[in-house]
Motif scaffolding. Structure first.
Motif, PDB file in Angstrom:
ATOM      1  N   ASP A  23      79.401  -3.465 -27.427  1.00  0.00           N
ATOM      2  CA  ASP A  23      80.836  -3.625 -27.655  1.00  0.00           C
ATOM      3  C   ASP A  23      81.601  -2.322 -27.808  1.00  0.00           C
ATOM      4  O   ASP A  23      82.822  -2.335 -27.766  1.00  0.00           O
ATOM      5  CB  ASP A  23      81.078  -4.479 -28.902  1.00  0.00           C
ATOM      6  N   GLY A  27      83.752  -3.618 -30.927  1.00  0.00           N
ATOM      7  CA  GLY A  27      82.880  -4.202 -31.949  1.00  0.00           C
ATOM      8  C   GLY A  27      83.031  -3.520 -33.292  1.00  0.00           C
ATOM      9  O   GLY A  27      83.052  -4.175 -34.338  1.00  0.00           O
ATOM     10  N   VAL A  30      85.966  -4.736 -35.264  1.00  0.00           N
ATOM     11  CA  VAL A  30      85.710  -5.988 -35.982  1.00  0.00           C
ATOM     12  C   VAL A  30      85.019  -5.694 -37.303  1.00  0.00           C
ATOM     13  O   VAL A  30      85.418  -6.205 -38.353  1.00  0.00           O
ATOM     14  CB  VAL A  30      84.871  -6.960 -35.122  1.00  0.00           C
ATOM     15  N   LEU A  45      76.855  -9.662 -39.611  1.00  0.00           N
ATOM     16  CA  LEU A  45      77.118  -9.587 -38.166  1.00  0.00           C
ATOM     17  C   LEU A  45      76.248  -8.528 -37.497  1.00  0.00           C
ATOM     18  O   LEU A  45      75.760  -8.727 -36.392  1.00  0.00           O
ATOM     19  CB  LEU A  45      78.582  -9.266 -37.901  1.00  0.00           C
ATOM     20  N   GLU A  65      75.549 -11.456 -22.371  1.00  0.00           N
ATOM     21  CA  GLU A  65      77.016 -11.502 -22.378  1.00  0.00           C
ATOM     22  C   GLU A  65      77.541 -12.651 -21.526  1.00  0.00           C
ATOM     23  O   GLU A  65      78.540 -13.268 -21.884  1.00  0.00           O
ATOM     24  CB  GLU A  65      77.617 -10.166 -21.952  1.00  0.00           C
ATOM     25  N   THR A  68      77.245 -15.567 -23.763  1.00  0.00           N
ATOM     26  CA  THR A  68      78.216 -15.494 -24.852  1.00  0.00           C
ATOM     27  C   THR A  68      79.619 -15.805 -24.353  1.00  0.00           C
ATOM     28  O   THR A  68      80.362 -16.566 -24.999  1.00  0.00           O
ATOM     29  CB  THR A  68      78.168 -14.106 -25.512  1.00  0.00           C
ATOM     30  N   LEU A  72      81.755 -18.950 -25.787  1.00  0.00           N
ATOM     31  CA  LEU A  72      83.060 -18.753 -26.417  1.00  0.00           C
ATOM     32  C   LEU A  72      84.172 -19.426 -25.624  1.00  0.00           C
ATOM     33  O   LEU A  72      85.114 -19.970 -26.210  1.00  0.00           O
ATOM     34  CB  LEU A  72      83.338 -17.261 -26.607  1.00  0.00           C
ATOM     35  N   ALA A  78      88.263 -19.617 -29.681  1.00  0.00           N
ATOM     36  CA  ALA A  78      87.725 -18.343 -30.155  1.00  0.00           C
ATOM     37  C   ALA A  78      88.229 -17.186 -29.295  1.00  0.00           C
ATOM     38  O   ALA A  78      87.472 -16.293 -28.915  1.00  0.00           O
ATOM     39  CB  ALA A  78      86.200 -18.398 -30.151  1.00  0.00           C
ATOM     40  N   GLN A  81      87.361 -13.435 -30.244  1.00  0.00           N
ATOM     41  CA  GLN A  81      85.951 -13.120 -30.014  1.00  0.00           C
ATOM     42  C   GLN A  81      85.649 -13.098 -28.515  1.00  0.00           C
ATOM     43  O   GLN A  81      84.886 -12.258 -28.036  1.00  0.00           O
ATOM     44  CB  GLN A  81      85.046 -14.122 -30.729  1.00  0.00           C
ATOM     45  N   VAL A  84      86.705  -9.783 -27.055  1.00  0.00           N
ATOM     46  CA  VAL A  84      85.741  -8.723 -27.389  1.00  0.00           C
ATOM     47  C   VAL A  84      84.530  -8.822 -26.465  1.00  0.00           C
ATOM     48  O   VAL A  84      84.041  -7.811 -25.945  1.00  0.00           O
ATOM     49  CB  VAL A  84      85.309  -8.806 -28.876  1.00  0.00           C
ATOM     50  N   HIS A  85      84.069 -10.037 -26.205  1.00  0.00           N
ATOM     51  CA  HIS A  85      82.866 -10.191 -25.387  1.00  0.00           C
ATOM     52  C   HIS A  85      83.139 -10.054 -23.890  1.00  0.00           C
ATOM     53  O   HIS A  85      82.235  -9.667 -23.141  1.00  0.00           O
ATOM     54  CB  HIS A  85      82.128 -11.481 -25.745  1.00  0.00           C
TER      55      HIS A  85
END
Length: 131
Positions: A23, A27, A30, A45, A65, A68, A72, A78, A81, A84-85
């Motif tokens: 990230d 990341g 966060v 986390l 990823e 993910t 998400l 979300a 999030q 970010v991903h």
């Protein structure tokens, strides 16, 4: 079974390395944002998702990823999030087309609204990350 201090630090340090690789600055933002409200959650986390799960063998970071981003997107609620991903996906070598196709695939399983939300999140991330 009680976890030793060494094992906990190892998970934490492994998580920090994985977060930085996956990230980058996103990341860390966060983690930093949690410092004043829930520093323990920030540690969780780092230790569990990044220190334990993302650090496992068996899937490369690109595959993790994709999974993910799909999850998400399917959640549909979300967006922070997901953004970010999506950025993390770009960071670990996913192409924009792969990300878009992953999100579009979720229309079949999570519905058009979830896929639309995901596509708009991707559009925002792509605009902030020139090709």
């Amino acid at each position: 079974m009680t976890q030793t201090h060494y094992e906990t630090n190892d998970r934490f340090e492994r998580g920090q390395r994985a977060l930085a690789e996956i990230d980058g600055a996103g990341g860390q933002k966060v983690i930093d944002a949690l410092a004043d409200i829930a520093p323990d959650f920030a540690r969780y986390l780092l230790e569990f998702p990044f220190g334990d799960i993302y650090s496992r063998p068996g899937l490369d970071l690109r595959s993790r990823e994709i999974a993910t981003i799909a999850a998400l997107t399917a959640l549909g609620n979300a967006a922070p999030q997901l953004k970010v991903h999506i950025a993390a996906g770009l960071n670990v070598g996913l192409g924009r087309e792969e990300i878009v196709e992953t999100i579009m695939q979720m229309a079949v399983y999570a519905g058009f609204p979830a896929a639309l939300n995901g596509l708009f999140a991707a559009k925002e991330v792509f605009a902030a990350h020139p090709a």
